[in-house]
Enzyme design. Structure first.
Site, PDB file in Angstrom:
ATOM      1  N   CYS A   1      -8.189  54.056  41.244  1.00  0.00           N
ATOM      2  CA  CYS A   1      -9.436  54.614  41.768  1.00  0.00           C
ATOM      3  C   CYS A   1     -10.579  54.480  40.769  1.00  0.00           C
ATOM      4  CB  CYS A   1      -9.216  56.083  42.101  1.00  0.00           C
ATOM      5  SG  CYS A   1     -10.717  57.005  42.474  1.00  0.00           S
TER       6      CYS A   1
ATOM      7  N   TYR B   1     -18.343  49.499  49.139  1.00  0.00           N
ATOM      8  CA  TYR B   1     -17.677  50.144  50.267  1.00  0.00           C
ATOM      9  C   TYR B   1     -18.457  49.960  51.565  1.00  0.00           C
ATOM     10  CZ  TYR B   1     -14.319  52.106  47.084  1.00  0.00           C
ATOM     11  OH  TYR B   1     -13.307  52.225  46.170  1.00  0.00           O
TER      12      TYR B   1
ATOM     13  N   TRP C   1      -1.918  61.838  47.724  1.00  0.00           N
ATOM     14  CA  TRP C   1      -1.433  61.076  46.579  1.00  0.00           C
ATOM     15  C   TRP C   1      -0.088  61.665  46.149  1.00  0.00           C
ATOM     16  CZ3 TRP C   1      -3.882  56.841  44.686  1.00  0.00           C
ATOM     17  CH2 TRP C   1      -5.215  56.648  45.062  1.00  0.00           C
TER      18      TRP C   1
ATOM     19  N   THR D   1      -8.072  64.498  47.027  1.00  0.00           N
ATOM     20  CA  THR D   1      -8.820  63.509  46.264  1.00  0.00           C
ATOM     21  C   THR D   1      -8.480  63.471  44.782  1.00  0.00           C
ATOM     22  OG1 THR D   1     -10.643  64.960  45.631  1.00  0.00           O
ATOM     23  CG2 THR D   1     -10.724  64.028  47.833  1.00  0.00           C
TER      24      THR D   1
END
Length: 361
Positions: free
Chosen positions: A69, A200, A102, A136
């Site tokens: 990330c 993105y 995650w 996140t």
């Protein structure tokens, strides 16, 4: 980066939505508590805006990140440059995940050895049982309670620089110099909208017109940066700042991922001499290249984004050995950090890259 039911994967903890014309729109809502030097010891204190300030305390918190990330990568770089490895522990998730969270599938038993949870989701639900948003990274978690403290990545990184000063290593760089704050804040906002989020907008565009507009906007910004870096070694001032870290984590992912996966394929960064030299210089410094795992980066984007890559095939290329070649940026003057600053030492045991490229070994 976020994961969650009915939420596309977007790296920063923001739901990906599309406007009526197909443009990618990022939802930027976070747990915006902070860890501050002014907060009294003990329990967090509520602020007038309803958030909480937690005290700076060595050994109390764990940074949970994913090497894939770019937003989490910023936090890992800053933690290393500031020398906070013995102050804020580091938990690393694997590069892929399901729609729940995650997962700590890189650890023995697929459980974080400190938090003793298999999914980062557990830390969110420990504090907010009905947490409605995506799970996140980066996130700061209180080790004793196993509760998430904050996932507000801009302030999380900034506070490592400005609020944890008493715990910085001797010779740590000043990544937020007072004389450049105004310029940095303006440039940081522009970088976010045009470059960090710009890739993105290309990758998740929902229409041809939206993609075309995003593509043109991204390359206008990259051309502007190529010109800016033709006469200055770093983005602001004579030394590396937080602004450079913000750009690095996008640039380093461009050729391996964004160029093909997000269709930002006008050309590669290796074909832009100033950006390429700048990227190589940063990569070759401790804290930058030694925290960059290209294998995990490619695995995440190409495996998780099935709406873009339904076959989940991960490309073998490109050849990345050029990162080790001389960058020649010394000709522009300046130096990475100011006089009296030292580079971080060896990577702490257990934090080494699991998949270093041959030129990184």
């Amino acid at each position: 980066m976020t994961t969650g039911n009915d939420i596309k994967d977007d790296w920063a903890g923001d739901a990906q939505n599309a406007s009526p014309d197909g443009e990618f729109v990022r939802d930027t809502n976070y747990i915006n508590d902070r860890i501050t030097a002014e907060a009294p010891a003990g329990e967090p204190t509520e602020q007038p805006d309803g958030t909480f300030h937690w005290p700076v305390e060595a050994g109390r918190y764990r940074l949970v990140a994913a090497r894939a990330c770019p937003w989490a990568h910023r936090a890992v770089i800053v933690r290393r440059l500031m020398g906070l490895e013995d102050v804020i522990s580091l938990g690393l998730t694997g590069p892929t995940h399901d729609n729940r969270s995650w997962t700590f599938d890189l650890d023995p038993g697929e459980v974080d050895p400190v938090l003793e949870i298999p999914r980062l989701q557990g830390a969110y639900l420990n504090r907010f049982p009905d947490y409605p948003r995506g799970i996140t990274v980066p996130a700061i978690v209180e080790e004793s309670s196993r509760k998430v403290v904050t996932n507000d990545y801009p302030s999380l990184v900034r506070d490592m620089i400005t609020q944890w000063r008493e715990h910085h290593r001797a010779g740590a760089p000043d990544l937020w110099p007072a004389e450049h704050v105004e310029e940095m804040e303006e440039l940081n906002e522009w970088l976010f909208t045009e470059v960090n989020n710009g890739v993105y907008r290309c990758g998740f565009a929902g229409s041809q017109d939206a993609y075309d507009a995003a593509y043109d906007r991204l390359w206008a910004a990259l051309d502007k940066l190529e010109e800016r870096l033709s006469t200055r070694r770093y983005l602001v001032g004579d030394h590396i700042t937080e602004t450079d870290i913000r750009l690095f984590t996008t640039l380093v992912r461009h050729d391996p991922v964004y160029h093909g996966h997000f269709k930002t394929a006008r050309n590669k960064i290796t074909e832009m001499p100033n950006l390429w030299g700048y990227l190589r210089e940063l990569f070759q410094l401790p804290g930058f290249g030694d925290t960059t795992d290209f294998t995990e980066i490619k695995q995440h984007y190409y495996i998780v984004h099935t709406e873009i890559n339904p076959t989940r095939i991960v490309p073998k290329g490109p050849d990345l050995s050029g990162f080790a070649t001389p960058h020649g940026r010394e000709a522009l003057g300046g130096q990475p950090f100011a006089e009296g600053t030292t580079l971080p030492g060896a990577m702490p045991a257990g934090e080494e890259l699991k998949n270093p490229e041959p030129f990184q070994a």
